[in-house]
Design a protein around this motif. Structure first.
Motif, short mmCIF file in Angstrom:
data_model
loop_
_atom_site.label_atom_id
_atom_site.label_comp_id
_atom_site.label_asym_id
_atom_site.label_seq_id
_atom_site.Cartn_x
_atom_site.Cartn_y
_atom_site.Cartn_z
N GLU A 147 0.83 -1.21 0.00
CA GLU A 147 0.00 0.00 0.00
C GLU A 147 0.86 1.25 0.00
N VAL A 148 0.44 2.26 -0.78
CA VAL A 148 1.11 3.55 -0.81
C VAL A 148 0.39 4.45 0.19
N TRP A 149 1.13 4.91 1.21
CA TRP A 149 0.51 5.64 2.32
C TRP A 149 0.68 7.15 2.21
N ALA A 150 1.67 7.62 1.47
CA ALA A 150 1.91 9.06 1.44
C ALA A 150 2.69 9.44 0.20
N LEU A 151 2.51 10.68 -0.24
CA LEU A 151 3.25 11.26 -1.36
C LEU A 151 3.81 12.61 -0.93
N ALA A 152 4.96 12.98 -1.50
CA ALA A 152 5.53 14.30 -1.26
C ALA A 152 6.17 14.78 -2.55
N PHE A 153 6.05 16.09 -2.84
CA PHE A 153 6.61 16.68 -4.05
C PHE A 153 7.61 17.75 -3.65
N LEU A 154 8.86 17.60 -4.15
CA LEU A 154 9.93 18.54 -3.87
C LEU A 154 10.67 18.81 -5.17
N LYS A 155 10.62 20.06 -5.62
CA LYS A 155 11.19 20.44 -6.92
C LYS A 155 10.61 19.52 -8.00
N ASP A 156 11.44 18.75 -8.69
CA ASP A 156 10.90 17.84 -9.72
C ASP A 156 10.88 16.40 -9.22
N PHE A 157 10.97 16.19 -7.91
CA PHE A 157 10.91 14.84 -7.34
C PHE A 157 9.51 14.53 -6.83
N MET A 158 9.14 13.27 -6.93
CA MET A 158 7.96 12.75 -6.26
C MET A 158 8.40 11.57 -5.42
N VAL A 159 8.17 11.64 -4.10
CA VAL A 159 8.57 10.59 -3.17
C VAL A 159 7.32 9.86 -2.71
N ALA A 160 7.35 8.54 -2.77
CA ALA A 160 6.20 7.73 -2.39
C ALA A 160 6.59 6.85 -1.20
N GLY A 219 11.69 1.21 2.41
CA GLY A 219 12.23 2.05 1.35
C GLY A 219 11.16 2.96 0.75
N MET A 220 11.57 4.17 0.36
CA MET A 220 10.67 5.11 -0.29
C MET A 220 11.11 5.32 -1.72
N ASN A 221 10.23 5.05 -2.67
CA ASN A 221 10.54 5.23 -4.09
C ASN A 221 10.58 6.71 -4.45
N VAL A 222 11.60 7.09 -5.24
CA VAL A 222 11.75 8.48 -5.69
C VAL A 222 11.60 8.51 -7.20
N TYR A 223 10.71 9.37 -7.69
CA TYR A 223 10.47 9.51 -9.12
C TYR A 223 10.83 10.93 -9.53
N ASN A 272 8.60 25.59 1.24
CA ASN A 272 9.62 25.96 0.26
C ASN A 272 10.19 24.75 -0.48
N GLU A 273 9.72 23.56 -0.13
CA GLU A 273 10.14 22.31 -0.78
C GLU A 273 11.65 22.08 -0.67
N ARG A 274 12.19 22.34 0.52
CA ARG A 274 13.61 22.10 0.74
C ARG A 274 13.84 20.96 1.74
N ILE A 275 12.83 20.66 2.54
CA ILE A 275 12.95 19.65 3.59
C ILE A 275 11.87 18.60 3.42
N LEU A 276 12.24 17.35 3.57
CA LEU A 276 11.29 16.24 3.58
C LEU A 276 11.42 15.51 4.92
N SER A 277 10.30 15.37 5.62
CA SER A 277 10.28 14.64 6.89
C SER A 277 9.30 13.49 6.78
N CYS A 278 9.66 12.38 7.38
CA CYS A 278 8.77 11.22 7.34
C CYS A 278 8.84 10.50 8.68
N TYR A 294 17.29 16.69 3.37
CA TYR A 294 17.50 18.03 2.83
C TYR A 294 17.64 17.93 1.31
N ILE A 295 16.87 18.75 0.57
CA ILE A 295 16.93 18.77 -0.90
C ILE A 295 17.89 19.89 -1.29
N CYS A 296 18.99 19.54 -1.92
CA CYS A 296 20.05 20.50 -2.22
C CYS A 296 19.66 21.41 -3.39
N THR A 297 20.23 22.61 -3.39
CA THR A 297 20.07 23.52 -4.52
C THR A 297 21.04 23.11 -5.64
#
Length: 919
Positions: free
Chosen positions: A201-214, A220-224, A279-285, A296-299
């Protein structure tokens, strides 16, 4: 016939003790332009905005009966959208003086709302439910726009896909327990891409810049990586259908999705939620344990530095040349793991906020009814030594409520304070302001009573001990090993000289109060054991008659045995319950005894002869607590069905049902003056009720309850299918309000026809028209349509028969001509009626001239409205230019720069398309 008996109504005052319930998420809120200080938290059926600095309530958003299951603060921090267990979504304006009144209420889902999410502008809201469907809401119009059906299990998360491509404003991404991630086109309301990479089951999604984290049910969390597909790469719809350009990618998809790696979580088990900062710079789970992991999503500059550093290290470690090393970016170059946060309890929900100087604030809702705010340094500097940490606890709300379910409550003898006992502590509350005054750490408290004078409280423990707590100092004065098993019940002796305890070790003990000297040269209370009564069954409850004559004991064998108090000689046995008796109480005049049992019945007995006056089926589950109102034969009961009811012990009537708990109700207490009632339950709330001066009549109350039950059942059924349009799914749910709205439209048309048929010069105005303050049928119909809630309008129009639809259409030209101020409403009604009834309308020849007339009128009025808006817009632009020239300051600078960037990007895209076509 005159009134035979009047009763005074009890009304709810407020609920307290609850800080945060675990079923919904928490959010940072902005109040008075202060960020990072206020928190919107679910509290059973309410939403409380807490001030973390003062540790106090700032706002409370209320609704009855149904638990909050999702909430979301809008991007502009002006509104809070709240989803409930009955599928309803309400929107509150927290900046308004009347913030407690919802500005919009929409019935969307058949089951609980599981996720709410705004778009970047806060103009639209997507709602996902346990009924496997998504609904997109127009916040301004306060009505649903699209309903998306395709998932096979409950929706767990949903986002608006923005800043990826031009069409992304009309794309929604959702995930579900059916292991799929779906991309939806809102214009066509169809899914154009489905990702099936996840095995669980996919429980959560997050969007940061051009990433999608599932986040799925694995560690493990898949990154697209999401990219806009060029127009030339997509192919045409026709070629895709014919199969000429089908490849691994969906040919008609505007978004390219590539799986670029996996982020491995440190904790095991499923991922519960993923949260990105604005600001889509930090992902917490976090998962199902007590660990929060931060990334931390780097510039772009930081990514280049990390890549160069990695290549330099790889070159030193191996003898390969620089050409042989991979120059491609890896996921570790773009995403860096930050320090994790270890909490003291299991985590229910989190929210993050990145402040100045890269200070990360993490808000955590814990399973023990508490909130914590952590601070963390979010930077790319070298990690500190293992013995140092940058994680700090800034704020914590724990003392405002019990950290477990409250099992027992009791009023003090002066009715000014309340005591409550739970699995970890005893708390002393001020009844007036409902604030906690004292907290005494203890073991599991099963029952409690205040001794005369209210200075001490007697606490019956699950271990069998009897504790004496000093309320003033908050200390345990004495710990008495009273029983060998659970101490289920404490009853005070009416002569105020002692108490009686009943336990699971089948004994009843009588204790007398005694004052003994302490070390501080003051006397403290102690208990002296006086007598013991040994029985053959477990004692569940005890009671003493006010005349000090009888001792009543409720036993596990479903009987109530009554003994003489002075000699312990057996007097009566009350048998009739089918399951154990859990509670009992004796009236003030020692003539009645009421017993409540696990068989859901309450029995009222005469104490003189032990005769059963009446057996009442009181609750839908076990009756947990029962108490008479002082100086009356009326009593309150509460049960595991969560309801609180008041009964008359003389006429055996139910007087009223109070709004109870969400879940089970465990205990109740009536104040000695009979004016207040407090209850506790599994939803961790203490609910206070007050007796008012409002008199109630039983027949009126019974009629209201009957009407309420009828209103909850739809007269037209639950079926939402539209005749002749099987594929149409409205973004709303049929409610009683929509049925009533349809009836009001039909009634309005009948009154209007009657009004027009009267031949007199001054026809008689109908009372309903007088109530709405209208004088003509035109204004009457427009007012009736305006009074219908926006979310119920389409469902109400759908319920109208075709003959009524034709009447409405015939009146539309007059409405449009006379009421151009309501053009938007009339356009909505016209378009919806045509969309639903197009086939029968087209088959009716007499409707063609009417359609042409309506079309011409609407075109003319819409053009006028558009011209008026354009005139105003350009006039304001002219005024803005004059102000900028005079003041030398550019107005709305940030918005102007963002608009210029969008226009530049659009021009570059158009230019690139032209080049591709020329080639």
């Amino acid at each position: 016939m005159g009134l035979t008996k009047q009763y005074l109504a009890y009304r709810p005052v407020d609920s307290f003790n609850i800080i945060s319930s675990g079923r919904a998420n928490v959010n940072f809120a902005v109040v008075d332009r202060t960020e990072g200080r206020f928190v919107a938290s679910p509290a059973a059926e309410n939403v409380v905005v807490w001030d973390l600095r003062l540790g106090d309530r700032k706002l409370t958003l209320r609704r009855e009966k149904f638990e909050v299951t999702a909430l979301r603060v809008s991007p502009d921090h002006l509104h809070v959208a709240v989803g409930y267990a009955d599928g309803t979504v309400q929107i509150f304006d927290i900046t308004s003086p009347t913030y407690y009144n919802a500005i919009g209420s929409l019935a969307l889902h058949k089951n609980a709302v599981s996720i709410l999410r705004y778009d970047n502008q806060g103009m639209r809201l997507v709602s996902g439910g346990l009924d496997t469907e998504l609904v997109v809401i127009d916040v301004v119009e306060q009505a649903g726009r699209q309903r998306l059906s395709g998932h096979n299990a409950a929706i767990t998360d949903a986002h608006f896909l923005q800043r990826i491509c031009e069409d992304s404003n009309n794309i929604v991404v959702s995930c579900s327990k059916d292991t799929q991630i779906k991309f939806w086109n809102l214009e066509t309301q169809f899914c154009f891409k489905t990702i099936v990479d996840n095995r669980t089951e996919v429980w959560a999604l997050a969007f940061l810049k051009d990433f999608m984290v599932a986040g799925a049910g694995e560690s493990g969390m898949n990154v697209y990586r999401l990219k806009q597909r060029e127009q030339g790469d997509r192919g045409t719809l026709e070629s895709a259908v014919e199969g000429l350009s089908i490849d691994e990618e969906d040919s008609i998809s505007p978004v390219s999705v590539v799986n670029c790696g996996v982020i491995q979580r440190a904790s095991k088990g499923r991922c519960v939620s993923l949260v990105a900062d604005p600001n889509e710079r930090i992902l917490s789970c976090h998962g199902t344990n007590d660990l929060i992991e931060n990334f931390y999503i780097c510039t772009e500059e930081e990514v280049k530095q990390r890549l160069a550093k990695r290549l330099k290290k790889a070159k030193k470690a191996t003898t390969t040349t620089e050409e042989e090393l991979s120059q491609e970016l890896s996921l570790s170059d773009e995403i860096k793991r930050l320090e994790s946060i270890k909490t003291k309890q299991k985590i229910k929900s989190i929210d993050v906020l990145l402040g100045l100087n890269k200070e990360l604030r993490v808000l955590v809702s814990l399973a023990n009814n508490s909130l914590s705010l952590y601070s963390l340094e979010a930077s790319l500097k070298n990690r500190k030594p293992s013995d140092e940490t940058s994680v700090k606890v800034l704020r914590s709300l724990t003392r405002l409520g019990h950290q477990s379910e409250v099992r027992s409550v009791s009023f003090t003898n002066d009715s000014l304070a309340i005591g409550s006992g739970a699995a970890e502590s005893f708390k002393f509350w001020d009844r007036e302001v409902m604030q906690c005054l004292r907290t005494v750490p203890t073991d599991y408290v099963l029952c409690l009573r205040f001794v005369p004078g209210d200075r001490y409280a007697l606490l019956g423990m699950k271990t069998g001990k009897l504790l004496i707590a000093d309320v003033g100092s908050g200390d345990i004065v004495e710990e008495i090993p009273a029983h060998e098993s659970e101490l289920w019940s404490i009853a005070l002796l009416p002569d105020q000289k002692g108490c009686i305890t009943g336990s699971g070790d089948s004994t009843i003990k009588i204790w007398t109060y005694e004052l003994i000297d302490s070390n501080e040269q003051t006397k403290v209370l102690s208990l002296l054991h006086k007598n013991t009564l040994k029985l053959e069954e477990t004692v569940l409850c005890v009671g003493v008659s006010p005349d000090m004559k009888y001792l009543a004991v409720g036993l596990l064998d479903s009987t109530v045995k009554i003994f003489f108090l002075d000699t312990f000689k057996f007097y009566l046995s009350l048998y009739g319950h089918k399951l154990p008796v859990l509670c009992l109480d004796i009236s003030y005049d020692s003539t009645l005894i009421a017993t409540g049992s696990a068989d859901r019945n309450v029995k009222i007995w005469g104490l003189n002869f032990g005769d059963c006056h009446r057996s009442i089926f009181a609750h839908d589950d076990s009756v947990m607590s029962l108490q008479f109102i002082p100086q009356t034969h009326m009593f309150f009961t509460c049960g595991k069905d969560g309801k609180v009811k008041q009964w008359d012990g003389d006429s055996f009537d139910k007087i009223l049902t109070l709004p109870g708990h969400i879940g089970e109700a465990y205990s109740l207490s009536v104040s000695p003056n009979g004016r207040y009632l407090v209850t506790c339950g599994s939803d961790r709330t203490l609910r206070l009720f007050e007796r008012t001066e409002e008199t109630i009549v039983l027949k009126d109350i019974q009629e209201e309850e009957r009407e309420q039950m009828e209103n909850e059942q739809l007269a037209t059924g639950e079926d939402n299918s539209v005749p002749l349009l099987p594929g149409l799914k409205l973004p709303s749910r049929k409610t009683v309000g929509s049925e009533q709205a349809a009836d009001s439209i039909v009634e309005c048309l009948e009154i209007s026809k009657q009004f027009e048929l009267e031949d007199t010069e001054k026809p008689e105005v109908h009372p309903l028209m007088l109530a709405l303050q209208v004088k003509t049928p035109t204004d009457f119909l427009v007012t009736t349509l305006m009074r219908i809630r926006a979310s119920d309008l389409e469902e109400a129009l759908l319920l109208l028969p075709f003959s009524t639809v034709c009447e409405v259409l015939e009146r539309l030209p007059v409405l449009i001509a006379q009421r151009p101020d309501e053009l938007e409403l009339l356009c909505r009604v016209t378009i919806f009626l045509f969309k639903v009834h197009m086939k029968p309308i087209a088959a009716t020849k007499t409707m063609k001239p009417l359609l042409i007339k309506i079309l011409g009128l609407l075109k003319n009025d819409v053009n006028q409205l558009r011209d008026c808006l354009g005139w105003n817009l350009h006039g304001l632009s002219l005024l803005q230019t004059e102000v900028e020239q005079r003041e030398g300051v550019q107005l709305f600078r940030e918005a102007t720069q963002a608009r210029r960037k969008r226009e530049k990007k659009r021009r570059e895209t158009t230019k690139r398309r032209l080049q591709i076509q020329m080639v």
